[in-house]
Motif scaffolding. Structure first.
Motif, short mmCIF file in Angstrom:
data_model
loop_
_atom_site.label_atom_id
_atom_site.label_comp_id
_atom_site.label_asym_id
_atom_site.label_seq_id
_atom_site.Cartn_x
_atom_site.Cartn_y
_atom_site.Cartn_z
N HIS A 151 0.81 -1.21 0.00
CA HIS A 151 0.00 0.00 0.00
C HIS A 151 0.85 1.27 0.00
O HIS A 151 0.38 2.33 -0.41
N ASP A 152 2.09 1.17 0.48
CA ASP A 152 2.89 2.37 0.72
C ASP A 152 4.23 2.32 0.00
O ASP A 152 5.15 3.07 0.35
N GLY A 153 4.34 1.47 -0.99
CA GLY A 153 5.60 1.32 -1.69
C GLY A 153 5.55 1.82 -3.11
O GLY A 153 5.37 3.01 -3.38
N THR A 154 5.68 0.90 -4.06
CA THR A 154 5.77 1.27 -5.47
C THR A 154 4.55 2.04 -5.94
O THR A 154 4.67 2.96 -6.75
N VAL A 155 3.38 1.69 -5.42
CA VAL A 155 2.17 2.41 -5.84
C VAL A 155 2.26 3.88 -5.45
O VAL A 155 1.87 4.77 -6.24
N VAL A 156 2.79 4.18 -4.28
CA VAL A 156 2.96 5.57 -3.83
C VAL A 156 3.98 6.29 -4.70
O VAL A 156 3.77 7.43 -5.13
N MET A 157 5.08 5.62 -4.99
CA MET A 157 6.13 6.24 -5.79
C MET A 157 5.67 6.50 -7.22
O MET A 157 6.00 7.53 -7.81
N CYS A 158 4.91 5.58 -7.77
CA CYS A 158 4.40 5.78 -9.13
C CYS A 158 3.45 6.97 -9.20
O CYS A 158 3.44 7.73 -10.17
N GLU A 159 2.64 7.14 -8.15
CA GLU A 159 1.76 8.31 -8.10
C GLU A 159 2.56 9.60 -8.04
O GLU A 159 2.22 10.59 -8.69
N ARG A 160 3.62 9.60 -7.25
CA ARG A 160 4.49 10.78 -7.17
C ARG A 160 5.13 11.10 -8.51
O ARG A 160 5.16 12.26 -8.94
N LEU A 161 5.62 10.07 -9.17
CA LEU A 161 6.26 10.28 -10.46
C LEU A 161 5.26 10.75 -11.51
O LEU A 161 5.57 11.61 -12.34
N LYS A 162 4.05 10.20 -11.45
CA LYS A 162 3.01 10.60 -12.40
C LYS A 162 2.66 12.07 -12.22
O LYS A 162 2.50 12.81 -13.21
N LYS A 163 2.54 12.53 -10.96
CA LYS A 163 2.21 13.92 -10.71
C LYS A 163 3.31 14.86 -11.19
O LYS A 163 3.05 16.00 -11.57
#
Length: 388
Positions: A151-163
Motif C-alpha cells: 500500500h505504501d511502496g511502489t504504488v505511492v512512488m508511481c503516483e508521485r512520479l506521475k504527478k
C-alpha cells in the motif's frame, strides 16, 4: 562481507542479504545501494511512507543522460524487503548470514530478490563507467513494501512520479522468473486478481426441524457448483484462461444440531486481459440471482492485468540472455501479482527477469553462484542494447 568468489556482484549480494529487511523493514539495503549510485552521479530521493508503526522505505534514484528529458528513461525496479524466515532452527545456516555451500549462496532474499538488486547496481556501474557520456537516462525505483500489503511502496512512488510528469520508457523488475536455467523465462505481464467475500443468508433453526429454517449451504450449493464449473474466458495469446478458486467456506456455530443462519464464501479470480473486473462481477451476480439467493458480496480488486507485447525491451532482454547464456527464453504471464501492475501505469514497456525461482520464500533460500555474474552481464547488455 566478501565471499570466496571475489565477484563484485556476489559480494554486494552478500552485503544485502546480511541486512535484516523483513517486510516492511529495509534494513539498510537502500542506503547501501544509494551510496553506490550517488558515487556514479545519481540524484537520490528517499521517501518514507505509511503509518509510524509500519513505515516503508522507498528509493528513487536517477541519472540524467546527455539528452536530458528528450532521452529515453530506463528503470531498474525491485524490492529490498523479504518475507519472514520461518523457524530459524530449520535453516542450515543463519538466514541473514550469507553462506556458501555446494556452489550456492544461501540467505533470505538470495533469490527474491537481493541478487537481482546487486546485479542491477554492478551492471549500472560497469555501463556508466564505460559510457560516461550516455545520452539516455537511467533510474532505480525500489521499495520495502512488496512482500507486505503493497500500500505504501511502489504504488505511492508511481503516483508521485506521475504527478511530476515523469515518463518511463523501459522498466526491468528483478523478480526471480527463471525456472530451470537462468534466462529460460521472462515475465512480460501478469494476471489480475479480483477477490470476493460472499455472504449468503439463511434462517437458523434446530436441525431436527428443517421446515422452520433455511440452510444457506443447501441453498447456495448449486450456485457454487456453477461458479466452479463456469468458463469465464478462453484467455488469449499471452494469458491463460481466467480461473475461479474458492479459498474458504464458513457456516454454522460449531454445534452439530443447528442449521446455520448464514454462510461466508471467500473466492478469487486470477483473470486475463480477456476479461474485465466489471464483467466478472456481473457474471457472478447473475449466477447468484438465478439461484434466488439472499446474498451480499464484498469485492476487492487486488490488481488489474498488465501486458507488454514483444517490443524493444523484451527483444533486447531476449538477445542479452541468448548472448550471455545461449538460452532461448520464453515470454510468460504466469504466477502471482507483482509491482509491475503499478509501474505499467506510467511506463510503456515493463518486464520481469531474475534468477531461478525455486527456493523463493522457502527455508534455505539460495541462488547459484555461477548464475550471479551472468545475471549482471545480462542486465548490462540490456542497457547497452537499448540506450544511446
Amino acid at each position: 562481507m566478501p565471499l570466496a568468489t571475489h565477484s563484485a556482484t556476489a559480494d554486494l549480494t552478500a552485503e544485502l542479504i546480511a541486512c535484516h529487511s523483513i517486510t516492511p523493514a529495509d534494513g539498510g539495503c537502500q542506503q547501501v545501494i544509494a551510496g553506490r549510485l550517488k558515487a556514479l552521479g545519481f540524484e537520490i530521493e528517499t521517501v518514507i511512507s505509511g503509518p509510524a508503526d509500519f513505515s516503508v522505505t522507498n528509493l528513487w534514484a536517477i541519472k540524467l543522460g546527455k539528452l536530458g528529458k528528450a532521452g529515453k528513461v530506463f528503470v531498474f525496479a525491485g524490492h529490498t524487503d523479504v518475507v519472514p524466515t520461518g523457524p530459524l532452527d530449520k535453516w542450515d545456516s543463519n538466514p541473514f548470514t550469507p553462506s556458501e555451500r555446494d556452489g550456492y549462496l544461501f540467505g533470505r532474499g538470495a533469490a527474491d530478490m537481493k541478487t537481482s538488486l546487486a546485479a542491477f547496481v554492478v551492471a549500472t556501474e560497469e555501463y556508466v563507467r564505460s559510457n560516461p557520456n550516455h545520452a539516455d537516462t537511467i533510474a532505480f525505483l525500489l521499495t520495502s513494501d512488496e512482500e507486505g500489503p503493497a500500500h505504501d511502496g511502489t504504488v505511492v512512488m508511481c503516483e508521485r512520479l506521475k504527478k511530476r510528469g515523469q515518463a518511463l520508457d523501459y522498466c526491468v523488475i528483478g523478480e526471480p522468473t527463471s525456472v530451470n536455467r537462468l534466462g529460460d523465462m521472462i515475465k512480460n505481464g501478469r494476471r489480475g486478481s479480483l477477490s470476493g467475500k460472499l455472504n449468503v443468508k439463511g434462517i437458523q433453526a434446530h436441525i431436527a426441524y428443517p421446515h422452520l429454517g433455511a440452510n444457506p449451504i443447501h441453498l447456495a450449493a448449486g450456485a457454487i457448483a456453477t461458479l466452479a464449473s463456469t468458463e469465464w474466458d478462453q484467455g488469449n495469446g499471452y494469458f491463460q484462461p481466467t480461473t475461479f478458486q474458492i479459498s474458504n467456506i464458513h457456516a454454522g456455530t460449531g454445534a452439530n444440531n443447528i442449521i446455520p443462519g448464514e454462510m461466508t464464501v471467500e473466492f478469487n479470480f486470477r483473470f486475463s486481459s480477456a476479461s474485465t473486473p466489471e464483467a466478472l462481477r456481473a457474471k457472478v451476480s447473475a449466477i447468484l440471482d438465478e439461484a434466488k439467493l439472499d446474498y451480499a458480496i464484498d469485492w476487492k480488486l487486488g490488481a488489474s492485468p498488465f501486458l507488454t507485447p514483444k517490443g524493444a525491451l523484451a527483444l533486447a532482454l531476449q538477445e542479452a540472455i541468448q548472448t550471455e547464456t545461449q538460452v532461448v527464453t520464453e515470454l510468460s504471464t504466469t504466477g502471482g501479482t507483482s509491482d509491475g501492475r503499478f509501474i505499467s501505469q506510467i511506463c510503456k514497456e515493463v518486464v520481469e527477469f531474475g534468477p531461478i525461482n525455486s527456493t523463493s520464500h522457502k527455508l534455505n533460500e539460495c541462488v547459484s553462484i555461477n548464475d550471479i555474474e551472468p545475471l549482471k552481464n545480462i542486465y548490462r547488455r540490456v542497457l547497452e542494447n537499448l540506450l544511446a
